[in-house]
Design an enzyme around this catalytic site. Structure first.
Site, short mmCIF file in Angstrom:
data_model
loop_
_atom_site.label_atom_id
_atom_site.label_comp_id
_atom_site.label_asym_id
_atom_site.label_seq_id
_atom_site.Cartn_x
_atom_site.Cartn_y
_atom_site.Cartn_z
N TYR A 143 0.81 -1.22 0.00
CA TYR A 143 0.00 0.00 0.00
C TYR A 143 0.84 1.28 0.00
CZ TYR A 143 -4.40 -2.47 0.41
OH TYR A 143 -5.49 -3.25 0.14
N GLU A 229 -8.18 -26.79 11.61
CA GLU A 229 -8.12 -26.19 10.28
C GLU A 229 -8.95 -24.91 10.19
OE1 GLU A 229 -9.54 -26.98 5.66
OE2 GLU A 229 -9.57 -28.65 7.07
N ASP A 282 -10.55 -31.13 7.79
CA ASP A 282 -11.59 -31.74 6.98
C ASP A 282 -11.02 -32.98 6.28
OD1 ASP A 282 -13.50 -29.83 7.59
OD2 ASP A 282 -13.10 -28.61 5.80
#
EC number: 5.6.2.2
Length: 401
Positions: A143, A229, A282
């Site tokens: 930025y 996770e 997962d």
């Protein structure tokens, strides 16, 4: 059950996209003495400011010498994401080979001149920050001139290239990573500025510190570390008081693919307390990929593997074999997409899978079923099945790989 948990656990305890469009010439491994040398020992967790300044000055001196000879200056960087430059070592994970193929970022080629200029720009910014003992995040750098850099990924890639080229970790370059991870549980520490932090389990977690190397006075009675996770699962376990109900533990989430600070913190906690580290992901290729990053590292950051990987990480769940064992309703399972299948096939070919026969079997189960499941699939059994049944049983009876 909780009373026997520590004994059971005690028994068990043991990056950026490459730009292939650049006008770059590849230097094969070993063709130039020291040019592609990226020995693991060269990367220290902290490098004195004087050495950082000297390393940058040497790069700029090479540029001036080329100009004085009326030659086009070039910057030589390692091909970080090239598997030919990566080797697997069980005690470390994925690391760079001592001599790597490199590419030259040329100043006299239209397609690479921009990257050459941006690397010099960021090197100058780093030099000023080290001189003035100030710090900036990668987002701060982007930025500072968004039109010049074009995108955040360009800045991220260049910073990694510079870190690898100089063999100096980002923290010593005075570049901080934006933290997105959270930590909670039986842990307290003091930050570099003297701020005391208590991560006692509650409704909210503590943000992973931006300067992990600077924290000190770490204290914990935790019996294990659980890497989660996803943020939603992490928050649910917090709401269920999981950190204290079963046995004192530390929970960490990188909220998906972990940022550098989250990985550094997991490694620091493991180095400090030497307690088991488990992962809860997962049952899909993406979750397995994330677990492998914690355990074995990523290809693009393999040059810092010694500071980032935790080879003792265990796969606690959700295992593909759990889906059949627990008779999970097929309605909550999700078919693997073509992208999932490609990712799974890629993971199966990686060198560390050959050292994990039980992991290999689980991947084969997933490939054969062509189905995946999120951790939330356990709620089909009961709303609190994860914290009340699944995790306690896994930890009690050693249901990890």
């Amino acid at each position: 059950m909780a009373s026997s948990l520590p004994g059971r656990l005690g028994w068990s305890a043991s990056g950026a996209t490459e730009d292939h469009s650049l006008c770059s010439s590849e230097v094969p491994a070993g063709n130039e003495a020291g040019l592609g040398e990226t020995s693991v020992s060269a990367h220290r967790s902290h490098v004195p400011s004087s050495e950082v300044l000297e390393a940058i000055e040497n790069v700029i001196q090479d540029v001036f010498e080329s100009l004085s000879k009326k030659q086009a200056p070039v910057l030589t960087v390692t091909r970080r994401s090239d598997w030919r430059n990566i080797e697997f070592k069980d005690s470390v994970g994925l690391q760079m080979v001592p001599y790597c193929t490199t590419k030259q970022i040329r100043s006299d080629c239209p397609r690479s001149a921009t990257k050459f200029a941006l690397m010099l720009k960021i090197l100058s910014m780093i030099y000023k920050m080290v001189q003035s003992n100030t710090y900036a995040t990668k987002r701060d750098i982007y930025y500072s001139d968004t039109q010049l850099f074009g995108s955040q990924s360009v800045v991220d890639n260049i910073i990694n290239d510079i870190s690898c080229m100089l063999k100096i970790p980002r923290r010593s370059l005075h570049i901080l990573s934006t933290t997105k991870g959270f930590v909670a549980g039986n842990l307290s520490y003091t930050e570099e500025d003297g701020t005391k932090v208590n991560c006692t389990c509650g409704a909210t977690a503590v943000t992973v510190p931006s300067n992990v190397q600077g924290i000190k006075n770490l204290n914990s009675h935790a019996k294990f570390i659980l890497i989660v996770e996803k943020d939603a699962t992490f928050q649910r376990l917090l709401d269920d008081d999981f950190c204290i109900k079963l046995s004192p533990c530390i929970m960490i989430t990188g909220r998906g693919i972990p940022d550098l600070n989250t990985r550094l913190l997991v490694r620091k906690l493991w180095d400090t307390f030497q307690i088991p580290v488990f992962t809860l992901m997962d049952a899909d290729p993406h979750g397995i990929e994330i677990m492998c990053i914690y355990k074995y590292g990523s290809v693009s950051m393999s040059f810092e593997a010694h500071h980032l990987t935790v080879p003792s990480v265990k796969w606690l769940g959700l295992l593909p074999s759990d889906l059949k064992r627990l008779n999970i309703c097929k309605d909550v399972l999700i078919p693997l997409t073509k992208q999932d299948q490609n990712k799974l096939a890629s993971i199966q070919k990686r060198p560390y899978i050959a050292c994990q026969p039980m992991w290999k079997k689980e991947l084969e189960i997933m490939a054969a079923s062509k189905m995946k499941a999120e951790i939330q699939a356990l709620t089909s059994l009961s709303s609190d099945y994860l914290s009340r049944v699944y995790l306690p049983n896994k930890l009690q009876f050693g249901g990890w790989l």
